[in-house]
Write a protein that holds these residues in place. Structure first.
Motif, PDB file in Angstrom:
ATOM      1  N   GLN A 127     -10.880  -6.308  -8.148  1.00  0.00           N
ATOM      2  CA  GLN A 127     -11.280  -5.079  -7.647  1.00  0.00           C
ATOM      3  C   GLN A 127      -9.879  -4.478  -7.266  1.00  0.00           C
ATOM      4  O   GLN A 127      -9.325  -4.036  -6.036  1.00  0.00           O
ATOM      5  CB  GLN A 127     -12.375  -5.072  -5.896  1.00  0.00           C
ATOM      6  CG  GLN A 127     -13.617  -6.127  -6.051  1.00  0.00           C
ATOM      7  CD  GLN A 127     -14.681  -5.280  -6.809  1.00  0.00           C
ATOM      8  OE1 GLN A 127     -14.582  -4.444  -7.432  1.00  0.00           O
ATOM      9  NE2 GLN A 127     -15.138  -6.410  -7.969  1.00  0.00           N
ATOM     10  N   TYR A 129      -9.351  -1.173  -6.986  1.00  0.00           N
ATOM     11  CA  TYR A 129     -10.029  -0.121  -6.237  1.00  0.00           C
ATOM     12  C   TYR A 129      -8.884  -0.440  -4.939  1.00  0.00           C
ATOM     13  O   TYR A 129      -9.220   0.509  -4.255  1.00  0.00           O
ATOM     14  CB  TYR A 129      -9.927   1.465  -6.343  1.00  0.00           C
ATOM     15  CG  TYR A 129     -10.681   1.826  -7.102  1.00  0.00           C
ATOM     16  CD1 TYR A 129      -8.768   3.300  -7.839  1.00  0.00           C
ATOM     17  CD2 TYR A 129     -11.145   1.483  -8.314  1.00  0.00           C
ATOM     18  CE1 TYR A 129      -9.835   3.569  -9.172  1.00  0.00           C
ATOM     19  CE2 TYR A 129     -11.297   1.950  -9.558  1.00  0.00           C
ATOM     20  CZ  TYR A 129     -10.608   3.167 -10.280  1.00  0.00           C
ATOM     21  OH  TYR A 129     -10.107   4.025 -10.910  1.00  0.00           O
ATOM     22  N   ASN A 154      -7.240   4.450  -1.525  1.00  0.00           N
ATOM     23  CA  ASN A 154      -7.822   4.295  -0.882  1.00  0.00           C
ATOM     24  C   ASN A 154      -9.236   4.381  -0.157  1.00  0.00           C
ATOM     25  O   ASN A 154     -11.036   5.324  -0.288  1.00  0.00           O
ATOM     26  CB  ASN A 154      -8.358   4.206  -2.309  1.00  0.00           C
ATOM     27  CG  ASN A 154      -8.339   3.987  -4.191  1.00  0.00           C
ATOM     28  OD1 ASN A 154      -7.524   5.039  -4.295  1.00  0.00           O
ATOM     29  ND2 ASN A 154      -7.570   2.840  -4.238  1.00  0.00           N
ATOM     30  N   THR A 178     -17.738   1.691   3.144  1.00  0.00           N
ATOM     31  CA  THR A 178     -17.968   1.422   1.540  1.00  0.00           C
ATOM     32  C   THR A 178     -15.613   1.047   1.936  1.00  0.00           C
ATOM     33  O   THR A 178     -15.050   2.270   2.518  1.00  0.00           O
ATOM     34  CB  THR A 178     -17.317   2.971   0.765  1.00  0.00           C
ATOM     35  OG1 THR A 178     -18.909   3.093   1.150  1.00  0.00           O
ATOM     36  CG2 THR A 178     -17.207   3.213  -0.659  1.00  0.00           C
ATOM     37  N   ALA A 180     -12.933   1.923  -0.447  1.00  0.00           N
ATOM     38  CA  ALA A 180     -12.498   2.029  -1.519  1.00  0.00           C
ATOM     39  C   ALA A 180     -13.590   2.543  -2.862  1.00  0.00           C
ATOM     40  O   ALA A 180     -14.002   3.016  -2.127  1.00  0.00           O
ATOM     41  CB  ALA A 180     -11.519   1.256  -2.913  1.00  0.00           C
ATOM     42  N   ASP A 181     -13.680   2.262  -3.893  1.00  0.00           N
ATOM     43  CA  ASP A 181     -14.943   1.930  -3.954  1.00  0.00           C
ATOM     44  C   ASP A 181     -16.749   0.949  -4.249  1.00  0.00           C
ATOM     45  O   ASP A 181     -16.853   1.165  -5.298  1.00  0.00           O
ATOM     46  CB  ASP A 181     -14.764   2.566  -5.801  1.00  0.00           C
ATOM     47  CG  ASP A 181     -14.368   1.568  -6.362  1.00  0.00           C
ATOM     48  OD1 ASP A 181     -13.702  -0.183  -5.710  1.00  0.00           O
ATOM     49  OD2 ASP A 181     -13.745   1.062  -7.539  1.00  0.00           O
ATOM     50  N   GLU A 183     -19.580  -0.599  -2.032  1.00  0.00           N
ATOM     51  CA  GLU A 183     -20.830  -0.268  -1.268  1.00  0.00           C
ATOM     52  C   GLU A 183     -21.218  -1.708  -0.906  1.00  0.00           C
ATOM     53  O   GLU A 183     -21.493  -1.664  -1.416  1.00  0.00           O
ATOM     54  CB  GLU A 183     -21.543   0.506  -1.337  1.00  0.00           C
ATOM     55  CG  GLU A 183     -22.334   1.585  -0.479  1.00  0.00           C
ATOM     56  CD  GLU A 183     -23.212   2.196  -1.580  1.00  0.00           C
ATOM     57  OE1 GLU A 183     -24.696   2.014  -1.986  1.00  0.00           O
ATOM     58  OE2 GLU A 183     -23.096   3.322  -1.258  1.00  0.00           O
TER      59      GLU A 183
END
Length: 188
Positions: A127, A129, A154, A178, A180-181, A183
């Motif tokens: 991952q 981000y 992030n 959340t 970073a990106d 969820e």
């Protein structure tokens, strides 16, 4: 009530945000309420926050260092039903579940959430981000789970609101988290 400025040692009023003499911004430990200078409390090691920030913080949950989740209306949980949180999750079995990625993070007290550090690295390594040391789970003394962003690049968001770094955020059942990106939803 009066305190001594941590920098110049001049006596100033406790409710001041800056020293009247030297202009130093006053910082306070959110855990033990000790005034200090630098980044960490010399008594307990907690990250210091500005007195100005402390004055605008609203913390109605049991621990004064924990911010409430920002949605009193409830959130949609993993199963798609609405749960109306009345208090933070108080259990030893809290899990963050991401339906889109299939990742499940079973909370452990003090566990780092990150690509390079913590017990979840095998799940989060790909991952891009998520920071190497992104956030942390904690079980506070009252038995409520919190998540703390550790100054990630992030950010960490609770119910779509970015949380401040180094300020624990209470986790409610069904809360959207959340990282970073990626969820997640809080499940127990």
């Amino acid at each position: 009530m009066m305190i001594d400025c941590p920098k110049c040692k001049v006596e100033i009023e406790q409710d001041s945000c800056y020293c009247d003499q030297c202009g130093q911004e006053l910082k306070i430990c959110p855990q033990c309420t000790t005034f200090g200078k630098g980044n960490r409390c010399t008594k307990c090691g907690t990250v210091l926050i500005s007195v100005k920030q402390k004055a605008v913080e609203v913390t109605p949950v049991p621990s004064p260092a924990v911010s409430p989740a920002p949605s009193p209306k409830g959130e949609v949980n993993v199963e798609g039903t609405i749960r109306r949180p009345s208090e933070p999750v108080k259990t030893t079995g809290l899990t963050l579940v991401s339906k889109s990625s299939g990742i499940r993070l079973a909370a452990q007290h003090g566990a780092i959430i990150g690509r390079k550090n913590g017990p979840y690295t095998s799940l989060l390594a790909s991952q891009g981000y998520i920071s190497g040391t992104h956030a942390r789970f904690d079980l506070n003394p009252q038995g409520f789970w919190t998540i703390t962003d550790l100054g990630s690049t992030n950010g960490t968001f609770v119910n779509n609101q970015k949380i401040d770094p180094n300020v624990p955020q209470a986790l409610y059942m069904g809360t959207k988290v959340t990282i970073a990106d990626l969820e997640f939803f809080v499940d127990a």
